[in-house]
Design a protein around this motif. Structure first.
Motif, PDB file in Angstrom:
ATOM      1  N   LEU A  20       0.855  -1.191   0.000  1.00  0.00           N
ATOM      2  CA  LEU A  20       0.000   0.000   0.000  1.00  0.00           C
ATOM      3  C   LEU A  20       0.887   1.237   0.000  1.00  0.00           C
ATOM      4  O   LEU A  20       2.049   1.183   0.407  1.00  0.00           O
ATOM      5  N   PRO A  21       0.383   2.374  -0.444  1.00  0.00           N
ATOM      6  CA  PRO A  21       1.206   3.591  -0.484  1.00  0.00           C
ATOM      7  C   PRO A  21       1.722   3.972   0.909  1.00  0.00           C
ATOM      8  O   PRO A  21       0.960   3.979   1.885  1.00  0.00           O
ATOM      9  N   ARG A  22       3.004   4.277   0.989  1.00  0.00           N
ATOM     10  CA  ARG A  22       3.642   4.626   2.257  1.00  0.00           C
ATOM     11  C   ARG A  22       3.005   5.878   2.864  1.00  0.00           C
ATOM     12  O   ARG A  22       2.894   6.914   2.202  1.00  0.00           O
ATOM     13  N   GLY A  23       2.565   5.749   4.120  1.00  0.00           N
ATOM     14  CA  GLY A  23       2.011   6.872   4.847  1.00  0.00           C
ATOM     15  C   GLY A  23       0.648   7.346   4.377  1.00  0.00           C
ATOM     16  O   GLY A  23       0.172   8.381   4.824  1.00  0.00           O
ATOM     17  N   LYS A  24       0.011   6.619   3.493  1.00  0.00           N
ATOM     18  CA  LYS A  24      -1.282   7.047   2.940  1.00  0.00           C
ATOM     19  C   LYS A  24      -2.453   6.206   3.413  1.00  0.00           C
ATOM     20  O   LYS A  24      -3.596   6.501   3.087  1.00  0.00           O
ATOM     21  N   VAL A  25      -2.165   5.134   4.166  1.00  0.00           N
ATOM     22  CA  VAL A  25      -3.199   4.233   4.671  1.00  0.00           C
ATOM     23  C   VAL A  25      -2.866   3.940   6.127  1.00  0.00           C
ATOM     24  O   VAL A  25      -1.697   3.788   6.486  1.00  0.00           O
ATOM     25  N   LEU A  26      -3.892   3.875   6.967  1.00  0.00           N
ATOM     26  CA  LEU A  26      -3.704   3.545   8.382  1.00  0.00           C
ATOM     27  C   LEU A  26      -4.315   2.169   8.625  1.00  0.00           C
ATOM     28  O   LEU A  26      -5.524   2.052   8.815  1.00  0.00           O
ATOM     29  N   PRO A  27      -3.493   1.107   8.579  1.00  0.00           N
ATOM     30  CA  PRO A  27      -4.047  -0.225   8.805  1.00  0.00           C
ATOM     31  C   PRO A  27      -4.527  -0.377  10.248  1.00  0.00           C
ATOM     32  O   PRO A  27      -3.810  -0.054  11.187  1.00  0.00           O
ATOM     33  N   ALA A  28      -5.753  -0.854  10.401  1.00  0.00           N
ATOM     34  CA  ALA A  28      -6.318  -1.140  11.720  1.00  0.00           C
ATOM     35  C   ALA A  28      -6.244  -2.651  11.914  1.00  0.00           C
ATOM     36  O   ALA A  28      -6.832  -3.405  11.141  1.00  0.00           O
ATOM     37  N   ILE A  29      -5.485  -3.076  12.921  1.00  0.00           N
ATOM     38  CA  ILE A  29      -5.237  -4.498  13.120  1.00  0.00           C
ATOM     39  C   ILE A  29      -5.592  -4.913  14.541  1.00  0.00           C
ATOM     40  O   ILE A  29      -5.742  -4.076  15.429  1.00  0.00           O
ATOM     41  N   GLU A  30      -5.708  -6.201  14.748  1.00  0.00           N
ATOM     42  CA  GLU A  30      -5.928  -6.753  16.080  1.00  0.00           C
ATOM     43  C   GLU A  30      -4.606  -6.723  16.853  1.00  0.00           C
ATOM     44  O   GLU A  30      -3.529  -6.832  16.270  1.00  0.00           O
ATOM     45  N   SER A  31      -4.698  -6.633  18.165  1.00  0.00           N
ATOM     46  CA  SER A  31      -3.498  -6.548  18.997  1.00  0.00           C
ATOM     47  C   SER A  31      -2.604  -7.778  18.871  1.00  0.00           C
ATOM     48  O   SER A  31      -1.399  -7.687  19.072  1.00  0.00           O
ATOM     49  N   ALA A  32      -3.164  -8.927  18.492  1.00  0.00           N
ATOM     50  CA  ALA A  32      -2.368 -10.147  18.340  1.00  0.00           C
ATOM     51  C   ALA A  32      -1.277  -9.987  17.292  1.00  0.00           C
ATOM     52  O   ALA A  32      -0.237 -10.633  17.367  1.00  0.00           O
ATOM     53  N   ASP A  33      -1.488  -9.128  16.322  1.00  0.00           N
ATOM     54  CA  ASP A  33      -0.523  -8.915  15.244  1.00  0.00           C
ATOM     55  C   ASP A  33       0.364  -7.694  15.454  1.00  0.00           C
ATOM     56  O   ASP A  33       1.218  -7.410  14.616  1.00  0.00           O
ATOM     57  N   ALA A  34       0.195  -6.976  16.539  1.00  0.00           N
ATOM     58  CA  ALA A  34       0.828  -5.663  16.688  1.00  0.00           C
ATOM     59  C   ALA A  34       2.352  -5.702  16.627  1.00  0.00           C
ATOM     60  O   ALA A  34       2.958  -4.909  15.905  1.00  0.00           O
ATOM     61  N   VAL A  35       2.984  -6.578  17.366  1.00  0.00           N
ATOM     62  CA  VAL A  35       4.448  -6.597  17.413  1.00  0.00           C
ATOM     63  C   VAL A  35       5.014  -6.951  16.044  1.00  0.00           C
ATOM     64  O   VAL A  35       5.910  -6.278  15.541  1.00  0.00           O
ATOM     65  N   ARG A  36       4.475  -7.964  15.421  1.00  0.00           N
ATOM     66  CA  ARG A  36       4.958  -8.370  14.097  1.00  0.00           C
ATOM     67  C   ARG A  36       4.697  -7.270  13.064  1.00  0.00           C
ATOM     68  O   ARG A  36       5.548  -6.973  12.226  1.00  0.00           O
ATOM     69  N   ALA A  37       3.524  -6.660  13.125  1.00  0.00           N
ATOM     70  CA  ALA A  37       3.198  -5.589  12.186  1.00  0.00           C
ATOM     71  C   ALA A  37       4.134  -4.404  12.356  1.00  0.00           C
ATOM     72  O   ALA A  37       4.581  -3.806  11.373  1.00  0.00           O
TER      73      ALA A  37
END
Length: 98
Positions: A20-37
């Motif tokens: 995805l374009p750098r700095g142009k999208v704010l991915p909303a993820i579950e906390s289970a993936d936070a460290v890896r993301a």
């Protein structure tokens, strides 16, 4: 800014977010993936991390400990937004409503 929400743990598909374009999208993820993301996307995108629904059953101390740990692991160099759910039985120290 688009905020796509990845409702289930995103796991191996996290690297796809770097397309995805750098700095142009704010991915909303579950906390289970936070460290890896954060490791994979730390210099690419800020992250909106949703805390687990079970927060509603935790004590405020449990919530505080979880959020502090998340910040310690993922908050370096910014780019972290945390969506916190306040427990159903949370009590405030004052008589004012939250």
């Amino acid at each position: 800014m688009p905020v796509p929400f990845f409702e289930a743990p995103f796991g191996d598909r996290l690297e796809c977010l770097s397309e995805l374009p750098r700095g142009k999208v704010l991915p909303a993820i579950e906390s289970a993936d936070a460290v890896r993301a954060k490791e994979m996307l730390g210099n690419h995108s800020a992250l909106l991390v949703h805390c687990p629904n079970m927060f509603k059953l935790w004590s405020l101390r449990d919530v505080e400990a979880f959020v502090k740990d998340l910040i310690d692991k993922c908050g370096k160099n910014g780019g972290l937004i945390i969506a916190i759910r306040i427990p159903d039985k949370a009590e405030t120290k004052t008589s004012r409503p939250c």
